[in-house]
Design an enzyme around this catalytic site. Structure first.
Site, mmCIF file in Angstrom:
data_model
loop_
_atom_site.group_PDB
_atom_site.id
_atom_site.type_symbol
_atom_site.label_atom_id
_atom_site.label_comp_id
_atom_site.label_asym_id
_atom_site.label_seq_id
_atom_site.Cartn_x
_atom_site.Cartn_y
_atom_site.Cartn_z
ATOM 1 N N GLU A 207 -11.466 6.887 -14.891
ATOM 2 C CA GLU A 207 -10.335 7.102 -13.979
ATOM 3 C C GLU A 207 -10.105 8.588 -13.683
ATOM 4 O O GLU A 207 -10.629 9.460 -14.380
ATOM 5 C CB GLU A 207 -9.066 6.502 -14.568
ATOM 6 C CG GLU A 207 -8.679 7.096 -15.919
ATOM 7 C CD GLU A 207 -7.192 6.957 -16.235
ATOM 8 O OE1 GLU A 207 -6.363 7.346 -15.392
ATOM 9 O OE2 GLU A 207 -6.870 6.492 -17.343
ATOM 10 N N LYS B 13 0.296 4.245 -25.964
ATOM 11 C CA LYS B 13 1.115 5.204 -26.703
ATOM 12 C C LYS B 13 2.178 4.465 -27.512
ATOM 13 O O LYS B 13 2.852 3.586 -26.999
ATOM 14 C CB LYS B 13 1.809 6.175 -25.733
ATOM 15 C CG LYS B 13 0.898 7.263 -25.206
ATOM 16 C CD LYS B 13 1.649 8.275 -24.360
ATOM 17 C CE LYS B 13 2.333 7.665 -23.166
ATOM 18 N NZ LYS B 13 1.475 6.892 -22.259
HETATM 19 N N1 PSU Z 1 -1.512 6.784 -20.980
HETATM 20 C C1 PSU Z 1 -2.134 7.824 -21.563
HETATM 21 N N2 PSU Z 1 -2.824 8.708 -20.764
HETATM 22 C C2 PSU Z 1 -2.900 8.564 -19.419
HETATM 23 C C3 PSU Z 1 -2.244 7.445 -18.825
HETATM 24 C C4 PSU Z 1 -1.578 6.588 -19.649
HETATM 25 O O1 PSU Z 1 -2.075 7.958 -22.768
HETATM 26 O O2 PSU Z 1 -3.520 9.390 -18.741
HETATM 27 C C5 PSU Z 1 -2.316 7.234 -17.340
HETATM 28 C C6 PSU Z 1 -3.330 6.153 -16.984
HETATM 29 O O3 PSU Z 1 -3.913 6.463 -15.731
HETATM 30 C C7 PSU Z 1 -2.467 4.913 -16.867
HETATM 31 C C8 PSU Z 1 -1.211 5.486 -16.265
HETATM 32 O O4 PSU Z 1 -3.011 3.911 -16.033
HETATM 33 O O5 PSU Z 1 -1.044 6.742 -16.889
HETATM 34 C C9 PSU Z 1 -0.014 4.585 -16.531
HETATM 35 O O6 PSU Z 1 1.083 5.045 -15.808
HETATM 36 P P1 PSU Z 1 2.439 4.213 -15.829
HETATM 37 O O7 PSU Z 1 2.907 4.281 -17.259
HETATM 38 O O8 PSU Z 1 3.336 4.934 -14.871
HETATM 39 O O9 PSU Z 1 2.077 2.831 -15.411
#
Ligand code: PSU
Ligand code: MN
Length: 303
Positions: free
Chosen positions: A21, A155
């Protein structure tokens, strides 16, 4: 959609390909570590027998297999959108640049015919979801799109038990790579159990192959804890997270800006330790992902 020649050739020959990604590059890590890590991850995937395909959107066009110069642009350019499923048509129609999240990368990978995707961590159910309904689109995508995502869990500041419940409801198998427990991104454990433990890439690939071979469409989550020597000290992590969450609340940061804000502040508050953990875990996942994709290709090519 543009598929880089090397990726196209590998797909044509049913050789293992691993998607990556760009949100992690543009919004998840500081420059230049972001781009250095992206290049290193590609190298590790090659070393372990697969072809890397980093995915991003340039001037509205999804690119499957970015060049090193394009990767660098994702690290340095301003105004790059963070693109999840709902943002895809907007960014494509407006001919903007978009860094793809887990959800959007899964969609584009599946459209290109790529079945495996390595990243750091997925989004999940945020704490306080009872009132905010903040549940990452990554979970919905895992439910509907047939890609196996290899990562270091979610996380642990998220509501992990609730995240596991959503994955169960949506029928997403969670497979532990040498672990019985769901890892928590920069810490090794969260207390939640995975659905099955796999100790070899072949064992994991067999479950993935069996799922799709039997008409069970949808994603699979394969999780490997951050290597012990790079895991964050839980006390330090807890303190940094509490501070970052409080600041996020005070500054009124919401929605898609939450995850990038938290990742950035936690790097600052841990004096760079969380960044080291982030780099170590994604490199570790890259080796896993390439080996699993290679084991799957062996199974799929038997016929
Ligand atoms: N969690 C991490 N590192 C990241 C992401 C999530 O530890 O870089 C990024 C990924 O691209 C994931 C996105 O798909 O954040 C999720 O965002 P949200 O929580 O807004 O859905
Ligand atoms: Mn969210």
């Amino acid at each position: 959609m543009y598929i880089a020649p090397e990726v196209r050739q590998a797909l044509l020959e049913n050789r293992p390909v691993v998607a990556l990604e760009t949100t992690i590059i543009s919004h998840g890590m500081p420059y230049p570590e972001s781009v250095q890590t992206a290049l290193e991850v590609e190298r590790i995937i090659r070393e372990n027998g697969a072809v890397p395909a980093t995915i991003g959107i340039i001037d509205g066009e999804p690119i499957i297999g970015l060049t090193p110069a394009q990767l660098d642009a994702f690290g340095t350019r301003r105004g790059i959108w963070k693109v999840s499923r709902r943002d895809l048509p907007i960014v494509m129609a407006k001919r903007e640049w978009g860094a793809t999240t887990v959800a959007a990368t899964m969609i584009l990978a599946a459209q290109a015919g790529i079945r495996f995707f390595v990243t750091g961590g997925i989004g999940g159910v945020q704490r306080g979801w009872e009132s905010t309904l903040d549940i990452s689109a990554d979970l919905e995508e895992l439910a509907r799109t047939s890609v196996c995502v290899i990562c270091a869990g979610a996380k642990y500041i998220l509501d992990i038990p609730a995240t596991m419940e959503v994955l169960e409801t949506k029928g997403v198998p969670v497979l532990g790579i040498g672990t019985d427990e769901m890892p928590g991104f920069f810490v090794q454990t969260t207390g939640s159990k995975v659905d099955a433990r796999c100790d070899t890439p072949e064992e994991l690939a067999q479950i993935v192959y069996t799922k799709w071979q039997n008409g069970l469409d949808g994603g699979i989550l394969a999780v490997d804890p951050v290597p012990a020597e790079h895991a964050l000290d839980r006390k330090i992590a807890d303190k940094a997270i509490a501070t970052a969450l409080k600041e996020m609340e005070e500054e009124g940061i919401r929605g898609k800006d939450e995850t990038p804000f938290l990742l950035k502040r936690i790097v600052e508050l841990t004096g760079g330790e969380s960044l080291k953990a982030n780099i170590a875990l994604i490199e570790n996942n890259a080796a896993d992902g390439a080996r699993i994709a290679a084991a799957y290709a062996k199974l799929a090519n038997r016929q």
